[in-house]
Design a protein around this motif. Structure first.
Motif, mmCIF file in Angstrom:
data_model
loop_
_atom_site.group_PDB
_atom_site.id
_atom_site.type_symbol
_atom_site.label_atom_id
_atom_site.label_comp_id
_atom_site.label_asym_id
_atom_site.label_seq_id
_atom_site.Cartn_x
_atom_site.Cartn_y
_atom_site.Cartn_z
ATOM 1 N N ARG A 133 0.813 -1.221 0.000
ATOM 2 C CA ARG A 133 0.000 0.000 0.000
ATOM 3 C C ARG A 133 0.844 1.268 0.000
ATOM 4 O O ARG A 133 0.366 2.339 0.310
ATOM 5 N N GLY A 173 0.967 3.161 -3.186
ATOM 6 C CA GLY A 173 0.282 1.907 -3.435
ATOM 7 C C GLY A 173 -0.298 1.853 -4.838
ATOM 8 O O GLY A 173 -0.236 0.821 -5.517
ATOM 9 N N GLU A 176 -4.224 4.280 4.462
ATOM 10 C CA GLU A 176 -4.273 2.880 4.051
ATOM 11 C C GLU A 176 -4.407 1.963 5.260
ATOM 12 O O GLU A 176 -5.098 0.941 5.212
ATOM 13 N N GLU A 225 -7.378 -0.793 5.685
ATOM 14 C CA GLU A 225 -7.143 -2.221 5.905
ATOM 15 C C GLU A 225 -7.661 -2.674 7.264
ATOM 16 O O GLU A 225 -8.104 -3.814 7.417
#
Length: 450
Positions: free
Chosen positions: A85, A92, A146, A150
């Motif tokens: 990422r 990413g 990111e 996630e």
């Protein structure tokens, strides 16, 4: 899909059909394997498979959930997902664009014992693919945005597990067997409470301690030779600095003094049952005898004892199987059942009877021969693509099993005797110490401890 991507997709489809060379069911003829260790400790394994201009690679790093510190369940999964990422040299999005532009793929995930980054590229694009792979391992930046994305994905995955009875039974089983604080006693994706507490500084620290060349095995398989691969790998990975993390201590587990039944009452149309005990580690000398034992009990499909008894003869279950999850530590040896609510208790009692029979009655030679043929015949199917081959060899190296394991495997299975089966069944399967996890209409199942 552009022309290059279409070409690679076609190559992947074709390579999946390539046969693994096998001489009857007794001798696997593996391709040559070459191994080198770089000065920084990185293990390089190259498996030439000339033909299609394609290379599959896997970097296996000793950074699975097994090495997570207390209070950081899920950090291995979150770290692995963030490797792609963004890095010090690419965002990413730029990494995705670079690999997709050449029709390749690059993926990362954490497992129980290790983290794996896998690569697929055309041979002519290998340098680019390995550069992206090295970038993800050596210099990820873990962008905050990111990280949050996630984290949400992992939390959503955990929420889905709560809705799925099979996952609920599995989670209840391993938590009882190992304790929820043990890495083998929880899902690899972690727990909701601890995932929510993880911060970017934690992930940076985990990566700094666990990701290094001296903890990494890199396997390249396909249209490549060691002479071609080694200088490229040396150039790209040679300056990666080894890590010196804190000493790893095997997590402790309590000695079970008795069996235990754990239930989760849900008004469902069917019941999910998992029962079993702690098994063995992958490097245990009894591994191959236990593999045969597992195949006899429920690991050989519809011809296993559990399926023939519970499903075919008695009609008690929709499915019945057994599995051995041997890892760096002793993983679970378990039986999994899907059954009607009212049949759950009787189904469990029949499983216990089959376990007792394995502990007391020698296996007939014809049944033992059939199971051995099943296991040796199934091996080529586990190695019939270049990607599967790379993964197999990476794990053989990780567990110290020898890179010639595929060749030796039929012989290791062939020497297992009925006496070996009795011995390992008595060692690992004892009805008095079974852990039984049940998710379903508990009252209808009339379940009691054997």
């Amino acid at each position: 899909m552009d022309r290059r991507s279409a070409l690679l997709a076609g190559l992947l489809s074709t390579i999946a059909l390539l046969p693994w060379p096998v001489n009857a069911a007794a001798k696997v003829q593996a391709p040559p394997v070459e191994r080198r260790v770089l000065e920084n400790g990185l293990v390089l394994i190259v498996v030439p498979r000339p033909g299609l201009p394609l290379v599959k690679a896997i970097a296996l790093v000793g950074a699975g959930s097994l090495v997570e510190d207390s209070g950081q369940a899920g950090i291995a999964a979150l770290t692995a997902r963030l490797l792609l990422r963004g890095t010090a040299s690419r965002s990413g999005e730029q990494m995705s664009q670079a690999i997709e532009a050449v029709g390749g793929s690059l993926e990362a995930e954490a497992e129980r014992d290790a983290a794996a980054v896998t690569l697929s590229v055309l041979t002519k694009d290998l340098r680019l693919g390995l550069t992206l792979l090295a970038d993800s391992l050596q210099s990820p930046t873990f962008p905050e945005a990111e990280l949050e994305r996630e984290r949400r994905n992992l939390l959503a995955s955990l929420a889905q597990r709560v809705e799925e009875p099979g996952f609920q039974a599995q989670d209840l089983f391993v938590a009882t067997l190992y304790g929820p604080a043990h890495p083998y006693g929880r899902p690899v994706v972690g727990t909701e409470a601890e995932l929510r507490q993880l911060r970017r500084e934690d992930i940076i620290g985990f990566h700094r301690q666990q990701y290094g060349p001296n903890r990494t095995i890199l396997v390249l398989a396909g249209d490549i030779s060691l002479a071609t691969a080694e200088p490229i790998v040396q150039e790209i990975f040679g300056n990666w600095v080894p890590v010196i993390g804190p000493p790893w201590h095997s997590p402790s587990v309590s000695v079970m003094s008795r069996g235990e039944v754990r239930t989760l009452d849900r008004k469902l149309a069917q019941t999910s049952v998992i029962l079993g005990q702690r098994g063995i580690a992958r490097n245990d000398p009894d591994y191959y005898a236990v593999t045969v034992l597992n195949a006899l009990l429920g690991g050989s499909g519809l011809t296993s004892r559990l399926s023939l008894n519970l499903r075919e003869a008695r009609g008690l279950v929709y499915s019945a199987s057994s599995s051995l999850a041997a890892g760096r530590l002793a993983g679970p040896f378990q039986v999994s059942l899907q059954t009607k609510n009212e049949s759950a208790g009787e189904a469990v009692r029949e499983v216990v009877q089959e376990i007792r029979r394995l502990r007391t009655d020698p296996v007939p030679e014809d049944e033992l021969r059939r199971v051995k043929n099943f296991l040796t015949g199934n091996l080529p199917l586990q190695l019939d693509t270049t990607g599967k081959l790379a993964s197999f060899l990476a794990r053989a190296e990780y567990y110290g099993l020898g890179l010639d394991l595929a060749t030796r495997y039929p012989g290791l299975i062939a020497v297992v005797t009925p006496e070996d089966i009795l011995r390992v069944a008595q060692r690992l399967l004892d009805p008095q110490f079974l852990v039984i996890a049940v998710v379903g209409d508990v009252a209808a199942g009339r379940l009691t401890l054997p």
